[in-house]
Design an enzyme around this catalytic site. Structure first.
Site, PDB file in Angstrom:
ATOM      1  NE  ARG A 133      -3.626  -2.020   1.549  1.00  0.00           N
ATOM      2  CZ  ARG A 133      -3.373  -3.039   2.349  1.00  0.00           C
ATOM      3  NH1 ARG A 133      -2.826  -2.855   3.538  1.00  0.00           N
ATOM      4  NH2 ARG A 133      -3.664  -4.256   1.968  1.00  0.00           N
ATOM      5  CB  THR A 177      -0.176  -5.824   2.391  1.00  0.00           C
ATOM      6  OG1 THR A 177      -1.141  -5.785   3.455  1.00  0.00           O
ATOM      7  CG2 THR A 177       0.041  -7.259   1.955  1.00  0.00           C
ATOM      8  CB  THR A 253      -2.823  -9.172  11.815  1.00  0.00           C
ATOM      9  OG1 THR A 253      -4.019  -9.465  11.081  1.00  0.00           O
ATOM     10  CG2 THR A 253      -2.148 -10.479  12.183  1.00  0.00           C
ATOM     11  CG  ASN A 273      -9.570 -11.323  10.667  1.00  0.00           C
ATOM     12  OD1 ASN A 273      -9.070 -10.513   9.905  1.00  0.00           O
ATOM     13  ND2 ASN A 273      -9.188 -12.583  10.690  1.00  0.00           N
ATOM     14  CG  ASP A 318     -12.167 -11.285   7.605  1.00  0.00           C
ATOM     15  OD1 ASP A 318     -11.324 -10.741   8.326  1.00  0.00           O
ATOM     16  OD2 ASP A 318     -12.063 -11.318   6.361  1.00  0.00           O
ATOM     17  CD1 TRP A 406      -8.064  -3.451   0.793  1.00  0.00           C
ATOM     18  CD2 TRP A 406      -7.172  -1.511   0.140  1.00  0.00           C
ATOM     19  NE1 TRP A 406      -7.890  -3.500  -0.583  1.00  0.00           N
ATOM     20  CE2 TRP A 406      -7.337  -2.328  -1.002  1.00  0.00           C
ATOM     21  CE3 TRP A 406      -6.624  -0.239  -0.016  1.00  0.00           C
ATOM     22  CZ2 TRP A 406      -6.987  -1.909  -2.287  1.00  0.00           C
ATOM     23  CZ3 TRP A 406      -6.269   0.184  -1.295  1.00  0.00           C
ATOM     24  CH2 TRP A 406      -6.453  -0.647  -2.412  1.00  0.00           C
ATOM     25  CB  CYS A 612      -7.282 -23.560  -5.945  1.00  0.00           C
ATOM     26  SG  CYS A 612      -6.485 -25.171  -5.837  1.00  0.00           S
ATOM     27  CG  MET A 654       1.459 -22.099  -8.893  1.00  0.00           C
ATOM     28  SD  MET A 654      -0.003 -22.130  -7.843  1.00  0.00           S
ATOM     29  CE  MET A 654      -0.154 -23.890  -7.550  1.00  0.00           C
TER      30      MET A 654
END
Length: 690
Positions: A133, A177, A253, A273, A318, A406, A612, A654
Site C-alpha cells: 500500500r 502489505t 493483526t 479479525n 472477519d 482497505w 485454490c 505459484m
C-alpha cells in the site's frame, strides 16, 4: 511515456543529469503539510488521515480540462494499492512484491528502483494478493514493509538499502502489505496473516538505526507460558475462554490504519479479525476476545495503551477494524468535539471522542444484517438471531469483503462529509465447530458456502456520508464492487477510480459528475494530488487486483477489466495518451466433457475451495489478474503436477502445494477445473443459441 523494464535485486539509477533531490521530511514538515497542500508526505497525506488537500487550482470550474500529463507502463501483473508520496520534486511509490521506485514528478523519468527480492512462493501466505500500500518518508530515507515481513530503510537519493530489520518470525505465515507510518523519529509497522494462524502485533523502530523501540501484542499469549507482557494484555486475558485454542494464534493483526494526534500525543491503531474467524473454534464458550477488531489509543513513546474501543466484540465474521482512522473536529450537540471516525468492515460508521474513546454515535452506512443496531448505553452491537451461525448456516451482510475494506475514504472540513467507497456483498457462514481442521491453507473455522460469487450478488457505491447526522448526503451507485479509494480537495472535487476502469471526479458538495478518464484497467488504489512548479497534479497507481479481484469469480469478471499496471499523472491541459491495452490471450481449444468419476470431480471441487479459490477465483472463474485456470494452455495442463506439487511456477507466485496435496488430489483439482471449463463453454453456447 516511460517504460519500466525490470526491477533488479539492488537499486538501479536512471542515467540523468542530476541526482534525486534530498528529502528532509520531519516533524515540522508533517505539521506544515496540514495546511500547505503542496506535498503529500504520508500514506493519507497527514497524520490525521483525512486525505483532504487544500489545493484548488483544479476545481469544479475547470476539471473538465484535466488531461494526462504523463504515464509509466509498469512490469507489474498484480494489484496496485499504493498511494504515491510527493516531496521536493519526486514521487515515491510501491508496486506488488514490495518493490519501490522514485520518479521525477514533472517528467515521469524513473530516478531509481528497488526490488527487495521477496521469494514469490511467499505469495501463498498472502491472503489478498502480493500487494503493497505504499512507503513512508523521514529525514532522507524511504521505508517499505515487505511481503515476507522485513522493514527496509532506503536512501531517498539512491534507493540503496540503509538498514533492514526482520519484523516477524519467518517460520510463521506473517506478511506485510501496509504502508509504514513515521512519527517522533519512529517507524511504525504491523502485519497480516490471521487467516493462516498468527498472533497479531505492531512495532516501533528507530527511524535512523532500525533498533526496535517497543512492540504491542494485540491478543494475550497462552497464560500457561507465564504472565502477560503488559497490563493491557492482563486486562484482555479474561475476555478469552478458558478453552481458548492459543495454538491457533489469536489473530488481531494490525495490517493497515494508523493515525496520530500531536496535540494529545496519541497514536491510534486499528486491529484485525480473529484467528481463526469463528469464535466457536478460536475461543469456545465465548468472550469478547480483546483486542480483536478494535481501535486502540496508545502513547507513541512507549506503546502504553490509553483507551480502546471494540467495534465487533467476539468477532466471528472477519470484521476487521483496520480500516482508515480519520481525525477531525465536528460540531456535535452544539459543541465542537475532537473526534476519530471509522467505517470498518462491519457496516457501522463510528464517531468517538479521540481523547477518551467515548462512543458519540454509530449508525449503519449500508446493508447490515448481523446486528440490529449499536446500543449507545453499552457501545455494543445488538446482534441478530443466529448471527453467529452456531446452530445452522446463515446468509449475512456484509461478507468478509466488508461493507468498506482497505480502500481509502476521505473527509473534507469544507463540506463536513466523508467520501466512502461502499460495497454490498453477502456471504453464507457455517460453523465448522468441532470439525475444524488446521490446514496449510485459509483457516477460518467458518465454512463459506459461496463457492461461486455471481455478479448480481455484488454491487457498490460512492457515498458522501454526513458524520454528524449519520446519514448519506448523496450517493453514486456502482454496478460493481471493489472500487478504488477517494481523494477530496478544496476545489470542491472528489476523485475515485472504479473497478470498471474509470477515474472520475464529482462535486464534493452535491455529487455532480464532472469528469472521467478511461484507465484501461480496474482501479483499487486512491489518487493523490501535489503542486509542482506552480501546477497542481493528480497522481494514481492503476492496476486491477487485490482480494476481490482474485477470489471474486463471476462478480470480478463482470467488470470486464484486466490488470494493466501504470502510474498515471494528470494536470490541466494535459495532452498525453495511453498506449492501447494489451490483448488478452485466448486458448484455441474446444472444451470436451470430462471423462471421470463424479466423486473425483466433487472431491476436486472441495480441494479447490480449500487451497485454490482464494487466488484463482470462486467457481474456478479467474478475475482478470491471475490467468483463469479454465482457459489454461495444453502445456500447463500437461505440466499440472510439476506446477502444483513441484513448484515449477514458484517464480510467478505459484508455490508448491506438495506439503498439502497428493498427486491424486492434484489430479482431482485438475478434473474439476476442466469440468468448469466445459460447463462455461456449454453455458456460453446456450446463451448464444437463445
Amino acid at each position: 511515456m516511460k517504460k519500466l523494464i525490470a526491477f533488479p535485486l539492488v537499486a538501479s539509477l536512471c542515467v540523468l543529469a542530476t541526482a534525486a533531490p534530498a528529502v528532509t521530511v520531519d516533524n515540522a514538515a508533517m505539521l506544515t503539510v496540514e495546511t500547505d497542500g503542496s506535498e503529500w508526505l504520508s500514506y493519507d497525506r497527514t497524520w490525521s488521515q483525512q486525505r483532504f488537500s487544500p489545493l484548488q487550482q483544479i476545481n469544479t470550474g475547470n476539471v473538465d480540462q484535466l488531461g494526462l500529463a504523463w504515464s509509466i507502463d509498469l512490469d507489474n501483473t498484480r494489484g496496485l494499492e499504493a498511494t504515491p508520496l510527493y516531496h521536493d520534486g519526486v514521487l515515491y511509490t510501491s508496486l506488488s512484491w514490495s518493490r519501490v521506485m522514485a520518479v521525477d514528478a514533472e517528467t515521469g523519468s524513473i530516478l531509481w528502483s528497488y526490488d527487495p527480492g521477496v521469494d514469490r512462493a511467499r505469495g501463498r501466505q498472502a491472503c489478498c494478493d502480493a500487494v503493497n500500500r505504499g512507503v513512508a518518508l523521514w529525514k532522507g530515507k524511504v521505508y517499505v514493509g515487505t511481503l515476507d515481513g522485513r522493514l527496509i530503510a532506503l536512501d531517498a537519493k539512491t534507493g540503496k538499502p540503509v538498514w533492514t530489520r526482520e519484523t516477524v518470525d519467518r517460520e510463521k505465515p506473517y506478511t506485510i502489505t501496509g504502508a509504514p507510518r513515521v512519527l517522533k523519529d519512529m517507524v511504525l509497522i504491523g502485519n497480516g496473516g490471521a487467516e493462516f494462524g498468527v498472533r497479531g502485533y505492531f512495532s516501533a523502530y528507530d527511524a535512523a538505526t532500525g533498533e526496535m523501540r517497543w512492540r504491542f501484542y494485540t491478543v494475550p499469549a497462552d497464560p500457561a507460558q507465564g504472565p502477560q507482557a503488559s497490563p493491557a494484555l492482563e486486562k484482555a486475558l479474561p475476555t478469552w475462554s478458558e478453552r481458548t485454542r492459543w495454538d491457533l494464534g489469536g489473530g488481531g493483526t494490525a495490517w493497515d490504519s494508523m493515525a496520530y494526534d500531536p496535540a494529545l500525543n496519541l497514536l491510534y491503531v486499528g486491529t484485525g479479525n480473529g484467528s481463526p474467524w469463528n469464535r466457536e473454534v478460536r475461543s469456545p464458550g465465548g468472550g469478547d476476545n480483546l483486542y480483536l477488531s478494535s481501535i486502540l489509543a496508545l502513547r507513541p513513546e512507549t506503546g502504553e495503551l490509553v483507551w480502546h474501543y471494540q467495534t465487533t466484540p467476539g468477532d466471528s465474521w472477519d470484521y476487521t477494524a483496520t480500516q482508515q482512522l480519520t481525525l477531525a473536529e465536528l460540531e456535535i450537540d452544539g459543541k465542537p468535539r475532537q473526534v476519530i471516525m471509522q467505517a470498518p468492515k462491519n457496516g457501522f460508521f463510528y464517531v468517538l471522542d479521540r481523547a477518551t474513546g467515548e462512543l458519540l454515535s454509530a449508525e449503519k452506512f449500508g446493508k447490515v444484517t448481523w446486528a440490529e443496531r449499536i446500543d449507545m448505553a453499552t457501545g455494543r452491537p445488538v446482534e441478530a438471531p443466529n448471527a453467529r451461525y452456531e446452530t445452522e448456516p446463515a446468509l449475512i451482510w456484509p461478507s468478509p469483503f466488508g461493507a468498506h475494506n482497505w480502500h481509502s475514504m476521505s473527509y473534507s472540513p469544507l463540506t463536513g462529509l466523508v467520501y466512502l467507497p461502499y460495497q454490498e456483498i453477502p456471504a453464507t457462514y457455517a460453523n465448522e465447530g468441532g470439525n475444524f481442521v488446521v490446514r496449510n491453507a485459509f483457516n477460518t473455522g467458518a465454512g463459506l458456502e459461496n463457492r461461486g460469487l455471481p455478479r448480481e450478488y455484488a454491487t457498490g457505491a460512492l457515498i458522501a456520508w454526513d458524520p454528524v447526522k449519520q446519514a448519506p448526503a448523496w450517493r453514486v451507485e456502482r454496478p460493481n464492487h471493489w472500487n478504488g479509494g477517494t481523494l477530496v480537495t478544496a476545489g470542491n472535487l472528489v476523485f475515485q477510480g472504479t473497478s470498471a476502469g474509470q477515474l472520475e471526479a464529482y462535486s464534493a458538495d452535491a455529487g455532480q459528475p464532472l469528469w472521467q478518464f478511461s484507465t484501461q484497467t480496474g482501479v483499487i488504489a486512491a489518487p493523490m494530488t501535489y503542486r509542482h512548479n506552480g501546477e497542481q497534479y493528480i497522481a494514481l497507481m492503476a492496476g486491477w487486483g487485490g482480494a476481490a479481484a482474485l477470489f471474486g469469480g463471476d462478480a470480478a469478471v463482470a467488470v470486464g477489466t484486466q490488470n494493466v499496471s501504470r502510474m498515471l499523472v494528470f494536470k490541466l491541459g494535459g495532452k498525453a495518451a495511453l498506449s492501447p491495452a494489451p490483448l488478452q490471450q485466448q486458448v484455441d481449444r474446444v472444451p470436451q466433457p470430462v471423462v471421470a468419476a463424479a466423486t473425483d470431480i466433487s472431491a476436486g471441487a472441495d480441494l479447490y475451495a480449500t487451497y485454490c479459490m482464494v487466488c484463482h477465483g470462486a467457481g474456478a472463474v479467474g478475475g482478470g489478474v491471475i490467468p483463469d485456470l479454465r482457459h489454461s494452455s495444453d502445456a500447463v495442463r500437461e505440466a499440472w503436477e510439476a506446477i502444483v506439487l513441484q513448484g515449477a511456477f514458484s517464480g510467478k507466485g505459484m508455490a508448491s502445494f506438495a506439503d498439502s496435496l497428493s498427486a491424486e488430489q492434484a489430479r482431482q483439482i485438475k478434473l474439476y477445473v476442466m469440468q468448469r471449463e466445459y460447463e462455461s463453454a456449454l453455458s456460453t453456447t446456450q446463451v448464444e443459441t437463445e
